[in-house]
Scaffold this motif. Structure first.
Motif, PDB file in Angstrom:
ATOM      1  N   GLU A 117       6.876 -21.472  66.183  1.00 22.86           N
ATOM      2  CA  GLU A 117       6.103 -20.707  67.167  1.00 22.86           C
ATOM      3  C   GLU A 117       6.430 -19.214  67.079  1.00 22.86           C
ATOM      4  OE1 GLU A 117       3.716 -21.675  68.911  1.00 22.86           O
ATOM      5  OE2 GLU A 117       3.945 -23.738  69.579  1.00 22.86           O
ATOM      6  N   TYR A 160       0.501 -22.962  59.147  1.00 23.15           N
ATOM      7  CA  TYR A 160       0.905 -23.315  60.515  1.00 23.15           C
ATOM      8  C   TYR A 160      -0.066 -24.334  61.112  1.00 23.15           C
ATOM      9  CZ  TYR A 160       1.782 -22.860  65.513  1.00 23.15           C
ATOM     10  OH  TYR A 160       2.039 -23.133  66.827  1.00 23.15           O
ATOM     11  N   ARG A 161      -1.342 -24.074  60.962  1.00 23.19           N
ATOM     12  CA  ARG A 161      -2.360 -24.941  61.570  1.00 23.19           C
ATOM     13  C   ARG A 161      -2.407 -26.322  60.912  1.00 23.19           C
ATOM     14  NH1 ARG A 161      -6.973 -23.810  64.829  1.00 23.19           N
ATOM     15  NH2 ARG A 161      -8.114 -25.763  65.079  1.00 23.19           N
ATOM     16  N   GLY A 192       0.901 -27.772  62.827  1.00 19.57           N
ATOM     17  CA  GLY A 192       0.169 -27.851  64.084  1.00 19.57           C
ATOM     18  C   GLY A 192       0.397 -29.125  64.874  1.00 19.57           C
ATOM     19  N   THR A 204       3.726 -29.032  66.739  1.00 18.12           N
ATOM     20  CA  THR A 204       3.864 -28.123  67.881  1.00 18.12           C
ATOM     21  C   THR A 204       3.227 -28.710  69.137  1.00 18.12           C
ATOM     22  OG1 THR A 204       1.820 -26.916  67.346  1.00 18.12           O
ATOM     23  CG2 THR A 204       3.862 -26.105  66.375  1.00 18.12           C
ATOM     24  N   ASN A 243       4.011 -28.231  73.416  1.00 18.06           N
ATOM     25  CA  ASN A 243       3.047 -27.228  73.887  1.00 18.06           C
ATOM     26  C   ASN A 243       3.385 -26.687  75.270  1.00 18.06           C
ATOM     27  OD1 ASN A 243       1.422 -26.984  71.698  1.00 18.06           O
ATOM     28  ND2 ASN A 243      -0.346 -28.038  72.553  1.00 18.06           N
ATOM     29  N   GLU A 287       2.264 -19.153  72.349  1.00 25.56           N
ATOM     30  CA  GLU A 287       1.003 -19.492  71.717  1.00 25.56           C
ATOM     31  C   GLU A 287      -0.096 -18.488  72.058  1.00 25.56           C
ATOM     32  OE1 GLU A 287       0.080 -23.521  72.634  1.00 25.56           O
ATOM     33  OE2 GLU A 287       1.582 -24.332  71.265  1.00 25.56           O
ATOM     34  N   ASN A 334      -2.917 -20.454  68.020  1.00 22.15           N
ATOM     35  CA  ASN A 334      -2.977 -21.557  67.047  1.00 22.15           C
ATOM     36  C   ASN A 334      -4.157 -21.425  66.090  1.00 22.15           C
ATOM     37  OD1 ASN A 334      -0.748 -22.897  68.178  1.00 22.15           O
ATOM     38  ND2 ASN A 334      -2.024 -23.923  69.693  1.00 22.15           N
ATOM     39  N   ASN A 335      -4.614 -20.208  65.862  1.00 17.71           N
ATOM     40  CA  ASN A 335      -5.850 -20.021  65.106  1.00 17.71           C
ATOM     41  C   ASN A 335      -5.632 -19.067  63.927  1.00 17.71           C
ATOM     42  OD1 ASN A 335      -8.589 -18.505  64.629  1.00 17.71           O
ATOM     43  ND2 ASN A 335      -9.109 -20.420  65.638  1.00 17.71           N
ATOM     44  N   ILE A 382      -4.312 -28.557  69.674  1.00 17.74           N
ATOM     45  CA  ILE A 382      -4.104 -27.505  68.692  1.00 17.74           C
ATOM     46  C   ILE A 382      -5.347 -26.625  68.557  1.00 17.74           C
ATOM     47  CG2 ILE A 382      -4.873 -28.881  66.726  1.00 17.74           C
ATOM     48  CD1 ILE A 382      -1.926 -26.423  66.743  1.00 17.74           C
TER      49      ILE A 382
END
Length: 264
Positions: free
Chosen positions: A66, A130-131, A135, A138, A142, A149, A154-155, A230
């Motif tokens: 993160e 990461y995604r 993802g 994570t 959350n 975040e 998350n994009n 996510i």
């Protein structure tokens, strides 16, 4: 001209590539750490934090991922944007460069474009890793890292836009202020403005979009299905990216104007 720009940027491009490689390797390692704990618990496919809340090293791995997703786009932007013009000001060669055969506006635009493209490309690699790789893990924490975040949503698209906007902003600050150290400090102070533009712009752009008579399809998900978390902020992230692109265009025009004045 482009070859000269890339030659001047080469040391910083190499550092950015090393940062990208290191960040990507960490994300793979972090995913492996969390998966190892899930395997040990006999829940290899678990995505429900109520059933497999991470602990110990797995939680540390998620926190590290993160933090990396939140800070790497900015770091890449600073690495590529701060020395873009500040180095020329440090060496007192800015006026010489801006008075050569290449017009000052074109020179500034090309350098800013290359910095933005390089920062976006590197951030895209980190964001996609990461995604796609980290993802699903994570999701397990959350609720604990919601504030972090907000810095990356998350994009991957949002992350690369943040990196590009940081690069062009730092580049123009260096063109105006001069001095690598001064540019770095001013860029650090200025970086929250990018988030303000992204989120504020998304809010403004979202108002007319919300008024459109479009009904989103509804899908009933099982109560223990957390896999959609996510992508929960994707809609907001896309609109924020549009706001950042407009911000980048405005910053580039400001840099072109400043370069033209410096060449006079």
């Amino acid at each position: 001209m482009n070859r000269l720009i890339l030659r001047l940027m080469r040391p910083y491009l190499l550092v950015a590539l090393l940062v990208t490689a290191g960040a990507t390797a960490y994300l793979f390692a972090a995913a492996s750490t969390v998966q190892h704990q899930l395997d040990a618990r006999g829940l290899p496919e678990c995505v429900n934090p109520n059933d497999c809340w991470p602990t110990g090293g797995a939680m540390d791995a998620i926190l590290g991922a993160e933090l990396l997703a939140a800070t790497t786009p900015f770091l890449l932007g600073l690495l590529l944007g701060v020395p873009l013009f500040a180095r020329e000001r440090d060496e007192d060669t800015a006026a010489f460069v801006l008075t050569q055969s290449v017009p000052a506006r074109r020179w500034a635009t090309a350098k800013l474009a290359w910095a933005a493209a390089a920062a976006a490309s590197c951030a895209a690699v980190v964001g996609l890793t990461y995604r796609l790789v980290m993802g699903r893990y994570t999701i397990l924490a959350n609720d604990l890292y919601e504030l972090l975040e907000l810095l990356h949503l998350n994009n991957p698209l949002f992350m690369l836009a943040l990196s590009a906007s940081t690069a062009v902003t730092a580049g123009v600050i260096g063109l105006v202020a001069g001095g690598t150290a001064r540019t770095f400090l001013l860029s650090l102070v200025w970086w929250p403005v990018g988030l303000v533009v992204a989120f504020g712009g998304a809010a403004l752009l979202g108002v007319p979009l919300a008024l459109l008579p479009i009904e989103a399809p509804r899908r009933e998900a099982p109560p223990d299905d957390f896999t959609g978390d996510i992508a929960l902020m994707d809609g907001f992230a896309y609109v924020s990216t549009v706001a950042l692109v407009l911000y980048i265009v405005a910053i580039v025009f400001a840099g072109r104007h400043r370069a033209a004045r410096a060449a006079v």
